[in-house]
Scaffold this active site. Structure first.
Site, PDB file in Angstrom:
ATOM      1  N   THR A   1      22.898  73.858  30.420  1.00  0.00           N
ATOM      2  CA  THR A   1      23.198  74.219  32.197  1.00  0.00           C
ATOM      3  C   THR A   1      24.610  73.948  32.339  1.00  0.00           C
ATOM      4  O   THR A   1      24.728  72.532  32.160  1.00  0.00           O
ATOM      5  CB  THR A   1      22.178  73.581  32.762  1.00  0.00           C
ATOM      6  OG1 THR A   1      20.927  74.514  32.431  1.00  0.00           O
ATOM      7  CG2 THR A   1      22.468  74.004  34.331  1.00  0.00           C
TER       8      THR A   1
ATOM      9  N   HIS B   1      12.350  78.891  27.163  1.00  0.00           N
ATOM     10  CA  HIS B   1      12.523  77.578  27.648  1.00  0.00           C
ATOM     11  C   HIS B   1      11.128  77.203  28.042  1.00  0.00           C
ATOM     12  O   HIS B   1      10.497  77.688  29.085  1.00  0.00           O
ATOM     13  CB  HIS B   1      13.180  77.629  28.673  1.00  0.00           C
ATOM     14  CG  HIS B   1      13.870  76.269  29.317  1.00  0.00           C
ATOM     15  ND1 HIS B   1      13.121  75.052  28.679  1.00  0.00           N
ATOM     16  CD2 HIS B   1      14.888  75.622  29.839  1.00  0.00           C
ATOM     17  CE1 HIS B   1      13.744  73.876  29.207  1.00  0.00           C
ATOM     18  NE2 HIS B   1      14.869  74.383  29.811  1.00  0.00           N
TER      19      HIS B   1
ATOM     20  N   ASN C   1      11.263  70.543  29.562  1.00  0.00           N
ATOM     21  CA  ASN C   1      11.775  69.912  30.550  1.00  0.00           C
ATOM     22  C   ASN C   1      11.410  70.022  31.934  1.00  0.00           C
ATOM     23  O   ASN C   1      12.032  70.096  32.908  1.00  0.00           O
ATOM     24  CB  ASN C   1      13.429  70.253  30.563  1.00  0.00           C
ATOM     25  CG  ASN C   1      13.815  69.650  29.404  1.00  0.00           C
ATOM     26  OD1 ASN C   1      13.383  68.690  28.717  1.00  0.00           O
ATOM     27  ND2 ASN C   1      15.106  70.126  28.946  1.00  0.00           N
TER      28      ASN C   1
ATOM     29  N   TYR D   1      10.030  72.523  33.708  1.00  0.00           N
ATOM     30  CA  TYR D   1      10.226  73.765  34.206  1.00  0.00           C
ATOM     31  C   TYR D   1       8.899  74.705  34.078  1.00  0.00           C
ATOM     32  O   TYR D   1       7.771  74.183  33.584  1.00  0.00           O
ATOM     33  CB  TYR D   1      11.383  74.576  33.708  1.00  0.00           C
ATOM     34  CG  TYR D   1      12.364  74.006  33.903  1.00  0.00           C
ATOM     35  CD1 TYR D   1      13.150  73.767  35.236  1.00  0.00           C
ATOM     36  CD2 TYR D   1      13.305  73.236  32.689  1.00  0.00           C
ATOM     37  CE1 TYR D   1      14.316  72.996  35.427  1.00  0.00           C
ATOM     38  CE2 TYR D   1      14.382  72.671  33.126  1.00  0.00           C
ATOM     39  CZ  TYR D   1      15.021  72.258  34.513  1.00  0.00           C
ATOM     40  OH  TYR D   1      16.221  71.752  34.447  1.00  0.00           O
TER      41      TYR D   1
ATOM     42  N   ASN E   1      12.520  65.931  35.281  1.00  0.00           N
ATOM     43  CA  ASN E   1      11.963  66.630  36.286  1.00  0.00           C
ATOM     44  C   ASN E   1      10.610  66.270  36.641  1.00  0.00           C
ATOM     45  O   ASN E   1       9.875  67.416  36.885  1.00  0.00           O
ATOM     46  CB  ASN E   1      12.182  68.236  36.044  1.00  0.00           C
ATOM     47  CG  ASN E   1      13.626  68.820  36.089  1.00  0.00           C
ATOM     48  OD1 ASN E   1      14.391  68.305  36.819  1.00  0.00           O
ATOM     49  ND2 ASN E   1      13.945  69.333  34.905  1.00  0.00           N
TER      50      ASN E   1
HETATM   51  C1  8OZ Z   1      20.307  69.400  33.069  1.00  0.00           C
HETATM   52  C2  8OZ Z   1      20.833  69.835  34.271  1.00  0.00           C
HETATM   53  C3  8OZ Z   1      20.231  71.029  34.695  1.00  0.00           C
HETATM   54  C4  8OZ Z   1      19.388  71.843  34.077  1.00  0.00           C
HETATM   55  C5  8OZ Z   1      17.154  71.822  31.357  1.00  0.00           C
HETATM   56  C6  8OZ Z   1      18.424  73.529  31.930  1.00  0.00           C
HETATM   57  O1  8OZ Z   1      16.562  70.487  31.362  1.00  0.00           O
HETATM   58  C7  8OZ Z   1      18.211  72.191  32.210  1.00  0.00           C
HETATM   59  C8  8OZ Z   1      19.143  71.254  32.922  1.00  0.00           C
HETATM   60  C9  8OZ Z   1      19.683  70.321  32.318  1.00  0.00           C
HETATM   61  O2  8OZ Z   1      16.341  72.185  30.261  1.00  0.00           O
END
Ligand code: 8OZ
Length: 374
Positions: free
Chosen positions: A27, A179, A182, A184, A239
């Site tokens: 990203t 994806h 992380n 999401y 996250n």
């Molecule tokens: C760091 C900053 C923003 C997004 C991920 C898409 O962790 C990201 C991401 C990483 O997979």
């Protein structure tokens, strides 16, 4: 038989890679706005990082407007975005490289300023993430409590992955990566701290894995399974994620995905569990690639703080088939060539990772340019 090395060829389905130095999905928050459309700046960035027979996994790209969670991340849901990505894939192909697109839905790691009609972000359950969201105007504010998806909304969500997969085909990609890492949306469904559902998508491991498997089946239905990969972070904490006992959950998920015969599994090593958001380098943690290798029959890509020597060792020992590099690829557009020659690496500048323009994006010198500038 000679041992495989970073510079021996590798097949992913019908794709022939000439080396195993993969560019990780990164990203960078530099899509064209309005519209979150890949533009000339992004074309040049990917062109610089393409190599003959090398694989680039393009950055996380929202599958739908509600899948966006950060400003200036690109999408793959509008005609303008498809056309913008077509310029990127053409540039990579002109260099002899391959490029997959990472299909991304951020779930609760969003903010209403990104959402259609300013609605709340969606997630498996109405549980807010700890920490701060990135608003559409690049401000940091505490995460909102997301809206839990209705069971009846899930088929359309799965279909939005399939639509994005078809759009990626129209944009000229060579494959797609789902994806699933992380913190999401898909990982939110997998993990019990974010999934408190009582329908067929929550509760048991089988139920929490259901959405990921349905999405992978739908995307494989578009591309053929061998052109689909998936990224998982079994030990991740990014996250506000994290499963207390990851082995039973991820063993089940990986076995189910193996049945679909996906082209590759892309695992983030636990020592890199902050996923670029902090400099974490845990010691004495297990290797995800090594742990899950026995139950994954196809190509395995490992990512997370690899250096030339540790990458070469992981491939030679068969712990992984290819290694994805993130930060080193940001700072070294010709990373495969530098690793091949054992050449020195440019240092990366963390301050220019996210957002901005040319600086820290397309101005890192390649070897020959670096030499010319001496
Ligand atoms: C760091 C900053 C923003 C997004 C991920 C898409 O962790 C990201 C991401 C990483 O997979």
């Amino acid at each position: 038989m000679t041992l495989p090395s970073l510079f021996s060829p590798l097949s992913i389905g019908s794709h022939e890679l000439s080396h195993r130095v993969v560019m990780a999905p990164l990203t960078r928050m530099r899509a064209g706005r309005p519209g979150n459309v890949p533009h000339a700046l992004n074309v040049e960035y990917y062109r610089q990082r393409a190599s003959k027979g090398g694989l680039i996994i393009a950055e996380g790209t929202q599958i739908s407007p509600s899948g966006q969670g950060m400003p200036a991340t690109p999408g793959i849901h509008s005609p303008e975005q498809i056309a913008g990505w077509r310029d990127v894939t053409d540039a990579v192909h002109a260099e002899g490289g391959l490029i997959f697109l990472q299909l991304w839905h951020v779930g609760r790691i969003s903010h209403s300023s990104h959402q259609p009609a300013g609605a709340l972000p969606v997630a498996p359950s109405a549980i807010a993430a700890a920490g701060n969201a990135f608003t559409a105007s690049f401000e940091r504010v505490p995460f909102e409590t997301p809206r839990a998806l209705e069971t009846a909304e899930i088929p359309a969500l799965v279909e939005s992955y399939a639509t994005a997969a078809r759009n990626a085909e129209a944009a000229g990609f060579d494959g797609v990566e789902i994806h699933g890492a992380n913190g999401y949306l898909l990982e939110e469904f997998l993990q019990s701290r974010t999934n408190q559902r009582t329908d067929a998508y929550g509760g048991s491991i089988e139920n929490r894995a259901r959405l990921v498997v349905e999405v992978a089946s739908a995307v494989a239905g578009v591309w053929g399974p061998e052109r689909v990969g998936i990224r998982l972070s079994p030990f991740g904490i990014a996250n506000d994620s994290g499963e207390a006992d990851p082995m039973p959950l991820y063993s089940h998920v990986i076995r189910e995905l193996a049945k679909l015969r996906l082209g590759y599994l892309h695992l983030i090593e636990p020592r890199a569990s902050g996923a670029g958001q902090a400099e974490v380098d845990h010691k004495d943690v297990p290797s995800a690639a090594e742990l899950f290798r026995p139950i994954w029959p196809n190509v395995l890509i490992a990512a997370g703080n690899f250096r030339a020597d540790t990458a070469e060792a992981a491939v030679a020992e068969g712990k992984a088939d290819a290694i994805a590099f993130g930060r080193l690829f940001i700072a070294n557009p010709d990373l495969p060539e530098r690793l091949r020659r054992g050449a020195p690496l440019n240092p990366y500048n963390r301050a220019t990772f996210y957002g901005g323009g040319v600086e820290g994006y397309i101005d890192y010198p390649a070897l020959d340019a670096a030499k010319a500038a001496e």
